[in-house]
Motif scaffolding. Structure first.
Motif, mmCIF file in Angstrom:
data_model
loop_
_atom_site.group_PDB
_atom_site.id
_atom_site.type_symbol
_atom_site.label_atom_id
_atom_site.label_comp_id
_atom_site.label_asym_id
_atom_site.label_seq_id
_atom_site.Cartn_x
_atom_site.Cartn_y
_atom_site.Cartn_z
ATOM 1 N N LYS A 329 0.835 -1.203 0.000
ATOM 2 C CA LYS A 329 0.000 0.000 0.000
ATOM 3 C C LYS A 329 0.879 1.266 0.000
ATOM 4 O O LYS A 329 0.424 2.334 -0.359
ATOM 5 C CB LYS A 329 -0.901 0.022 1.253
ATOM 6 N N ASP A 330 2.120 1.097 0.417
ATOM 7 C CA ASP A 330 3.048 2.215 0.546
ATOM 8 C C ASP A 330 3.608 2.618 -0.826
ATOM 9 O O ASP A 330 4.447 1.915 -1.401
ATOM 10 C CB ASP A 330 4.182 1.778 1.495
ATOM 11 N N LYS A 331 3.141 3.770 -1.343
ATOM 12 C CA LYS A 331 3.521 4.195 -2.695
ATOM 13 C C LYS A 331 5.028 4.347 -2.856
ATOM 14 O O LYS A 331 5.573 4.160 -3.938
ATOM 15 C CB LYS A 331 2.848 5.535 -3.026
ATOM 16 N N ASN A 332 5.705 4.724 -1.756
ATOM 17 C CA ASN A 332 7.158 4.905 -1.836
ATOM 18 C C ASN A 332 7.883 3.604 -2.156
ATOM 19 O O ASN A 332 9.040 3.617 -2.551
ATOM 20 C CB ASN A 332 7.700 5.455 -0.519
ATOM 21 N N GLN A 333 7.174 2.482 -1.938
ATOM 22 C CA GLN A 333 7.805 1.191 -2.194
ATOM 23 C C GLN A 333 7.686 0.768 -3.664
ATOM 24 O O GLN A 333 8.424 -0.090 -4.117
ATOM 25 C CB GLN A 333 7.181 0.111 -1.304
ATOM 26 N N TRP A 334 6.711 1.372 -4.389
ATOM 27 C CA TRP A 334 6.492 0.912 -5.766
ATOM 28 C C TRP A 334 7.742 1.107 -6.601
ATOM 29 O O TRP A 334 8.308 2.199 -6.639
ATOM 30 C CB TRP A 334 5.335 1.650 -6.423
ATOM 31 N N SER A 336 7.933 1.193 -9.863
ATOM 32 C CA SER A 336 7.596 2.175 -10.894
ATOM 33 C C SER A 336 6.081 2.199 -11.014
ATOM 34 O O SER A 336 5.415 1.277 -10.541
ATOM 35 C CB SER A 336 8.224 1.763 -12.239
ATOM 36 N N PRO A 337 5.507 3.257 -11.638
ATOM 37 C CA PRO A 337 4.048 3.325 -11.729
ATOM 38 C C PRO A 337 3.456 2.112 -12.460
ATOM 39 O O PRO A 337 2.344 1.688 -12.156
ATOM 40 C CB PRO A 337 3.801 4.602 -12.530
ATOM 41 N N ARG A 340 3.511 -1.674 -9.886
ATOM 42 C CA ARG A 340 3.136 -1.431 -8.489
ATOM 43 C C ARG A 340 3.201 -2.691 -7.650
ATOM 44 O O ARG A 340 3.153 -2.639 -6.437
ATOM 45 C CB ARG A 340 1.706 -0.902 -8.421
ATOM 46 N N SER A 343 8.270 -4.199 -5.352
ATOM 47 C CA SER A 343 8.765 -3.175 -4.429
ATOM 48 C C SER A 343 10.252 -2.920 -4.637
ATOM 49 O O SER A 343 10.996 -3.800 -5.087
ATOM 50 C CB SER A 343 8.522 -3.635 -2.995
#
Ligand code: ADP
Ligand code: ZN
Length: 671
Positions: A329-334, A336-337, A340, A343
């Protein structure tokens, strides 16, 4: 003379025929005869010779021909088959036909003369595999199994890599020395060539192997080796539980929690449960081995019905892998767009592992490129016309496939509904993971291990070999990678979407998830290099994931058992799923309702311990053009349940309804 004959048809009783005394004398229980049945000739298994029949003797038809006089099963096998027929509410004739290879009872020409070629029929192996001295806990386990006189089953509960196979082999050695025989049941023999090799190397020329890839002729040959007493050990998938070994000393069920021990059509038996029953009948020992026992087996061990043997440590004290959670859920872990599902944490762990010259295994239980294809303009999705499921999207080669009936279609360029051209995909599959990883790690050698690329035994042996020889750096796989493989080079395991199995509409969803996570994690760090496991999830605080990752097994089983008790599910209640199907939806529905009304009336009057739930449309409401309904019966009294089912099937026989009704006793699959 009258003969009682079981015929492999969907009718529960046996039939009486007459035979002249001379031919009758050549028969015994287990012989095969040809008999008139309706307008055709049927194969039948002789069950006995009743003094008289309740049908007028002059009206009885007579046996046409004696096909096999030498019995195909002995007394103890007969008792076993009879038990199976009663317990699973399945006609005895069909049970016998399932248990014994068809060419033996439905011979084409010269029945028992064929299949005697001597060409390498016993499984042997040239490889020399090291024999280990047992460590202290292994020795204790072997001693308890060999020294107990009682026939209580053993749960051999050993963490992944604790040396369970070594324990099986030592027990088997001593059983063979006593002049007895043994059966080793494995979930899917094609997936476990290593195990078969280890046994063949240890017991040269004593092993017969039974599995579904055998041709009828090969199956016959293996069967003959067993009946003649040449083969003392049978290794096989679930049907090997019927192997006609004499003087049975031990039955081992390896990975007893695996669902493939359950047959899901026709005779819906569970070979793990039958192992316990057959062992009891033969006074043989039975060992159920697993790192993640089924909740049913665990409860039997807790209650003292089974002996609980534990191997709590890996051999040579190797540590269990370290586990890390990544919150998706943590966007900083993705990463790249577009990615998703991947991580940064896992990507850098992969990088480190590759830099150290070790191997990586990534797990995702989803075939294909994406779950489905949809139209970005109107939202149309492509579904199977035979089954009530969406078609899985494959990119290489481009296809839409149904995972239930196998239907394949070309990938369209425009929407069949609105002619729009913006077709998109949703959901993640192993193909897509492979593609992304190839672009992120262009130098790594990446292989996939799933049913999309592994079509048979050869493919599987090849990839297992490549992994062992370190010709693969990253292996991406489905369920297939969770099986007991022993790869020394795997230092990192990544579980891509740990939540995928948690939300299935099945009371075993937690149990399955716990088992999968523990088993996949167990592939890491089996040799000198310690292992690491990264678990990507949207629920990093989920109790099932936590107990699996912390190796807190008792905690998982305690809370799962408590929930099962509250909701009255197995192992505290027995369940039977009645399954109805027909090509016309209205017919299935009305028959299902009729059955439920009868069950409810009966249970109110005479079966207070039975609960009737449903009827309901099956979660997959149409499969292979058949509409499906179901009804669940639960009870804490096996006896009541069995009596109620018997009544129901007697009633159903009178109805002559075109709707198929089948009982799934102790169901595993609820979809
Ligand atoms: P499990 O079936 O419990 O996962 P295995 O029986 O496959 O474990 O054993 C794991 C590995 O350890 C295998 O490579 C096996 O050869 C090795 N092994 C088993 N027992 C011993 C022992 N006592 N000493 C050294 N190595 C052992
Ligand atoms: Zn289909």
């Amino acid at each position: 003379m009258i003969v009682d004959v079981a015929i492999p048809v969907r009718v529960s009783n046996s039939f009486h025929y007459t035979i002249d005394d001379e031919s009758g004398k050549s028969l015994s229980r287990g012989s095969v005869v040809a008999v008139p049945f309706g307008s055709r000739t049927a194969y039948g298994f002789v069950l006995g010779f009743p003094e008289n029949s309740d049908v007028d003797n002059s009206k009885l038809k007579s046996v046409k021909e004696v096909l096999v006089s030498e019995p195909l099963f002995d007394e103890s096998m007969y008792l076993f088959l009879k038990w199976v027929s009663d317990y699973y509410c399945h006609p005895l004739g069909e049970v016998i036909a399932t248990a014994i290879p068809k060419p033996l009872w439905a011979p084409k020409k010269s029945p028992r003369q064929k299949g005697k070629s001597q060409s390498g029929t016993l499984s042997h192996s040239s490889s020399t595999l090291t024999q280990h001295d047992l460590n202290q806990t292994q020795k204790q386990a072997v001693d308890s199994i060999l020294n107990s006189d009682e026939t209580k089953p053993f749960l051999l509960h050993g963490v992944t890599g604790s040396g369970k196979t070594e324990v099986y082999m030592h027990v088997l050695s001593s059983v063979i020395e006593e002049g007895k025989t043994g059966i080793i049941l494995v979930p899917e023999i094609a997936l476990t060539p290593q195990l078969t090799q280890r046994f063949s190397a240890r017991f040269p020329n004593l092993i017969a192997v039974l599995h579904s890839d055998l041709t009828p002729k090969e199956r016959n040959q293996q069967w003959e080796l067993i009946t003649k007493g040449v083969a003392k050990i049978v290794i096989g998938a679930r049907s090997a539980i019927f192997a006609p070994l004499k003087n049975l000393g031990v039955i081992v069920v390896d990975e007893e929690h695996e669902t493939s021990f359950k047959q899901e059509d026709s005779l819906r038996y569970n070979a793990r449960d039958l192992a316990v029953v057959r062992a009891k009948l033969h006074k043989a020992k039975v060992i159920l081995g697993s790192a993640t026992p089924s909740v049913e087996t665990y409860q039997n061990a807790l209650s003292g019905k089974y002996n609980h043997l534990k191997l709590p440590e890996r051999v040579n004290r190797r540590p269990m892998p370290q586990t890390y959670f990544i919150d998706l859920k943590d966007k900083n872990q993705w990463f790249s767009p577009e990615n998703r599902w991947l991580s940064r944490g896992l990507v850098s762990a992969i990088e480190n592992t590759l830099n150290q010259g070790q191997q990586v295994m990534l797990y995702l239980n989803r075939l294909g490129f994406a779950h489905f294809l949809f139209c970005g303009d109107c939202g149309h999705t492509w579904r199977c016309k035979n089954c009530d499921v969406s078609l899985t999207y494959y990119q290489n080669p481009p296809l839409l496939k149904c995972h239930y009936c196998g239907v394949q279609k070309k990938v369209p360029h425009t929407c069949e509904n609105c002619s729009g051209v913006h077709l998109e995909t949703m959901g993640l599959g192993t193909e897509q993971v492979e593609k992304s990883l190839k672009s992120i790690f262009p130098k790594a050698r990446i292989s996939r291990m799933d049913r999309g690329v592994i079509k048979g035994k050869k493919d599987l042996e090849k990839i297992l070999d490549q992994i062992n020889q370190r010709q693969v750096d990253i292996v991406i796989g489905t369920q297939m990678v969770t099986k007991g493989h022993d790869f020394p080079g795997i230092a990192l395991v990544g579980i891509l979407l740990a939540d995928a199995s948690l939300n299935l509409p099945d009371f075993r969803a937690n149990e399955r998830t716990f088992q999968i996570i523990t088993q996949v994690a167990g592939r890491a760090g089996r040799a000198e290099v310690p292992g690491e496991v990264y678990i990507q999830t949207i629920h990093p605080e989920h109790p099932v994931l936590l107990s699996a990752s912390r190796y807190q097994q008792d905690e998982f089983y305690r809370s799962e058992l408590a929930a099962r008790k509250v909701f009255q599910f197995p192992p505290f209640h027995r369940a039977v799923m009645l399954r109805f199907q027909h090509s016309q939806p209205a017919k299935v529905e009305s028959f299902a309702y009729q059955v439920v009304r009868i069950l409810q009336k009966e249970s109110e009057k005479n079966f207070p311990h039975c609960q009737i739930l449903g009827p309901a449309e099956a979660p997959i409401s149409k499969m292979k053009k058949m509409y499906r309904w179901q009804c669940l019966i639960k009870s804490d009294s096996v006896k009541e349940l069995q009596t109620l089912l018997k009544l129901l099937f007697d009633w159903e026989k009178q109805q002559k309804s075109p709707v198929q009704m089948a009982a799934d006793v102790d169901p595993v699959n609820l979809l």
